[in-house]
Design a protein around this motif. Sequence first.
Motif, mmCIF file in Angstrom:
data_model
loop_
_atom_site.group_PDB
_atom_site.id
_atom_site.type_symbol
_atom_site.label_atom_id
_atom_site.label_comp_id
_atom_site.label_asym_id
_atom_site.label_seq_id
_atom_site.Cartn_x
_atom_site.Cartn_y
_atom_site.Cartn_z
ATOM 1 N N THR A 132 -9.508 -12.507 -1.749
ATOM 2 C CA THR A 132 -9.291 -13.923 -2.053
ATOM 3 C C THR A 132 -9.402 -14.730 -0.774
ATOM 4 N N LEU A 133 -9.913 -15.964 -0.889
ATOM 5 C CA LEU A 133 -10.062 -16.858 0.249
ATOM 6 C C LEU A 133 -8.847 -17.764 0.351
ATOM 7 N N THR A 134 -8.328 -17.906 1.559
ATOM 8 C CA THR A 134 -7.169 -18.765 1.781
ATOM 9 C C THR A 134 -7.421 -19.644 3.000
ATOM 10 N N ASP A 135 -7.099 -20.938 2.865
ATOM 11 C CA ASP A 135 -7.238 -21.880 3.978
ATOM 12 C C ASP A 135 -5.890 -22.081 4.664
ATOM 13 N N TYR A 136 -5.936 -22.216 5.979
ATOM 14 C CA TYR A 136 -4.712 -22.428 6.751
ATOM 15 C C TYR A 136 -4.886 -23.627 7.668
ATOM 16 N N HIS A 137 -3.765 -24.266 7.978
ATOM 17 C CA HIS A 137 -3.753 -25.387 8.898
ATOM 18 C C HIS A 137 -3.194 -24.931 10.250
ATOM 19 N N ALA A 138 -3.291 -25.800 11.204
ATOM 20 C CA ALA A 138 -2.864 -25.462 12.566
ATOM 21 C C ALA A 138 -1.422 -24.981 12.595
ATOM 22 N N GLU A 139 -1.207 -23.854 13.276
ATOM 23 C CA GLU A 139 0.102 -23.233 13.493
ATOM 24 C C GLU A 139 0.711 -22.600 12.243
ATOM 25 N N ASP A 140 -0.064 -22.516 11.155
ATOM 26 C CA ASP A 140 0.407 -21.750 9.997
ATOM 27 C C ASP A 140 0.472 -20.269 10.369
ATOM 28 N N VAL A 141 1.566 -19.608 9.976
ATOM 29 C CA VAL A 141 1.718 -18.169 10.250
ATOM 30 C C VAL A 141 1.080 -17.379 9.114
ATOM 31 N N ILE A 142 0.071 -16.625 9.442
ATOM 32 C CA ILE A 142 -0.627 -15.810 8.432
ATOM 33 C C ILE A 142 0.081 -14.477 8.274
ATOM 34 N N MET A 159 -5.006 -6.722 4.183
ATOM 35 C CA MET A 159 -5.910 -6.718 5.322
ATOM 36 C C MET A 159 -6.659 -8.041 5.314
ATOM 37 N N TYR A 160 -6.921 -8.587 6.505
ATOM 38 C CA TYR A 160 -7.486 -9.923 6.615
ATOM 39 C C TYR A 160 -8.790 -9.900 7.420
ATOM 40 N N LYS A 161 -9.674 -10.832 7.073
ATOM 41 C CA LYS A 161 -10.906 -11.028 7.833
ATOM 42 C C LYS A 161 -11.107 -12.524 8.039
ATOM 43 N N VAL A 162 -11.346 -12.896 9.293
ATOM 44 C CA VAL A 162 -11.533 -14.311 9.614
ATOM 45 C C VAL A 162 -12.917 -14.753 9.150
ATOM 46 N N VAL A 163 -12.956 -15.790 8.311
ATOM 47 C CA VAL A 163 -14.225 -16.354 7.829
ATOM 48 C C VAL A 163 -14.646 -17.533 8.700
ATOM 49 N N ARG A 164 -13.670 -18.370 9.046
ATOM 50 C CA ARG A 164 -13.961 -19.577 9.812
ATOM 51 C C ARG A 164 -12.764 -19.919 10.690
ATOM 52 N N GLY A 165 -13.037 -20.412 11.890
ATOM 53 C CA GLY A 165 -11.970 -20.801 12.799
ATOM 54 C C GLY A 165 -11.475 -19.662 13.673
ATOM 55 N N GLN A 166 -10.308 -19.865 14.282
ATOM 56 C CA GLN A 166 -9.719 -18.891 15.198
ATOM 57 C C GLN A 166 -8.295 -18.548 14.758
ATOM 58 N N VAL A 167 -7.922 -17.290 14.953
ATOM 59 C CA VAL A 167 -6.557 -16.826 14.676
ATOM 60 C C VAL A 167 -5.977 -16.294 15.979
ATOM 61 N N ARG A 168 -4.820 -16.825 16.356
ATOM 62 C CA ARG A 168 -4.166 -16.429 17.603
ATOM 63 C C ARG A 168 -3.162 -15.315 17.321
ATOM 64 N N VAL A 169 -3.210 -14.270 18.142
ATOM 65 C CA VAL A 169 -2.260 -13.163 18.022
ATOM 66 C C VAL A 169 -1.275 -13.289 19.171
ATOM 67 N N GLU A 170 -0.005 -13.410 18.842
ATOM 68 C CA GLU A 170 0.982 -13.597 19.895
ATOM 69 C C GLU A 170 2.213 -12.731 19.645
ATOM 70 N N ASP A 210 -8.922 -25.963 10.518
ATOM 71 C CA ASP A 210 -10.023 -25.479 9.697
ATOM 72 C C ASP A 210 -10.157 -23.968 9.842
ATOM 73 N N VAL A 211 -9.145 -23.273 9.356
ATOM 74 C CA VAL A 211 -9.145 -21.807 9.420
ATOM 75 C C VAL A 211 -9.189 -21.250 8.005
ATOM 76 N N GLN A 212 -10.151 -20.375 7.763
ATOM 77 C CA GLN A 212 -10.269 -19.741 6.448
ATOM 78 C C GLN A 212 -10.290 -18.228 6.636
ATOM 79 N N VAL A 213 -9.503 -17.547 5.821
ATOM 80 C CA VAL A 213 -9.324 -16.098 5.959
ATOM 81 C C VAL A 213 -9.502 -15.430 4.604
ATOM 82 N N MET A 214 -10.201 -14.294 4.598
ATOM 83 C CA MET A 214 -10.272 -13.441 3.414
ATOM 84 C C MET A 214 -9.074 -12.505 3.414
ATOM 85 N N LYS A 215 -8.412 -12.348 2.286
ATOM 86 C CA LYS A 215 -7.260 -11.465 2.186
ATOM 87 C C LYS A 215 -7.519 -10.427 1.099
#
Length: 416
Positions: A14-24, A34-45, A89-94
């Motif tokens: 399923t495709l899910t959109d996230y906004h800035a600083e949303d915790v995935i 399991m996740y795959k980045v479709v668009r944008g960047q995901v920060r690992v901290e 503008d972050v989109q992730v496949m889940k």
Amino acid sequence: MDDASWDKLFTTATLTDYHAEDVIVADGVKHDDMYKVVRGQVRVEKGNESAQVGHGAVLNSLGSGQTFGEMSFLDGSLPCANCIAEGDDVQVMKLSKQGMEALLQQDSELRTAFYKQMAITVTQRLQKVSKTTADIREAPRGLAQQENPASSLSAKKLLKIRRRLGIPDTEHMACMTQCMMITPGKRKSHGTLYVFETAVGFVAKVFGLRQQEVVAYSAVSEVLRETFTLKKEDGGIEMVVGAGTKAYQFFPTTLVDETFDAINRCRKAMTEHEGADDKEAARRVDGQVAHDPHKQQAPDARAMGALLEKATLEKYKAGERVIEEGTRPKTLFNLAKGRVAVEIQRLNEATQLPESVKILTLYPGAVFGEMSFLTGEVACANVVAELDCEINQIKAANIEGMLTSEGAASQATFYW
């Protein structure tokens, strides 16, 4: 994995959109996706108890096509970092674990490609962490030594060992010790020796696969500390089986005399008080490989046993280089005895000369050389023996043909 394999894997995602600083994915919060980045960047901290989400140390940044959440899928462990959307503008496949397992079960070739890719991905991330750590002078060096399995044994673990060796719960265990075993076929392995009332059992772990041998006293004609080929000062115990044409040799790291006495004491007691049911007591598990916990993916045990036959046990002297940075060993290594250091070259700021920096210390049971073995890449570090070592080795060229002939199911389990 190629694009077609990834597309096939994520057909039910399923495709899910996230906004800035949303915790995935939240650090320490259970999930099985399991996740795959479709668009944008995901920060690992990585944060701590006092740091708010979004204010932790940045470990990585993932872009389009990159995946995360694999470890929770592979072994059910809790996430060890936060994965946070960077930008609006972050989109992730889940993909759910249930959906992925069903798909992998149906397609053995996809399962092979997936597990091999996961092995590569996890190894690459570990390499990145190791290199980053080397640049932090205050970072601790090395790993804590593994617990000696002969130092403590819980009732639960002992029960598992009994089941593996086929030893009844009613039998007393006289002693246990770390040991090297030489089989009648002259194959060496390092593991743990268990002395029971009717048999001795030996359990070893080679490249993550457990193997065992059981030698029943009813099949043993002699137990010796000294023979024509074995000197007492060698610290070994020889158990002659059958008519004397075969023999097992055990070399305990400690308690040699105590182990020898325990074997003879148990053997004598069995003969005097119980007798032996020859058919049952002569049982022997010869190189059997333990079943994978994911039973639906486990190949035939004999096939994996044959795979381990491709391994050789090589010796290295203290100070000798096992892997040289920049070479392509294309070999998987499994430390059986001793200790090795993983070192990389770094520029000394004071002298402006290159220096070796130890980033890891590896102990028996450790597996290394994965990237060169999996992809043929050059080694990114030196591995040096700190003590005299014995190391199991499997060359990629020696097993590629066997894995192919065994089929995708065996390949998938090997990479798992």
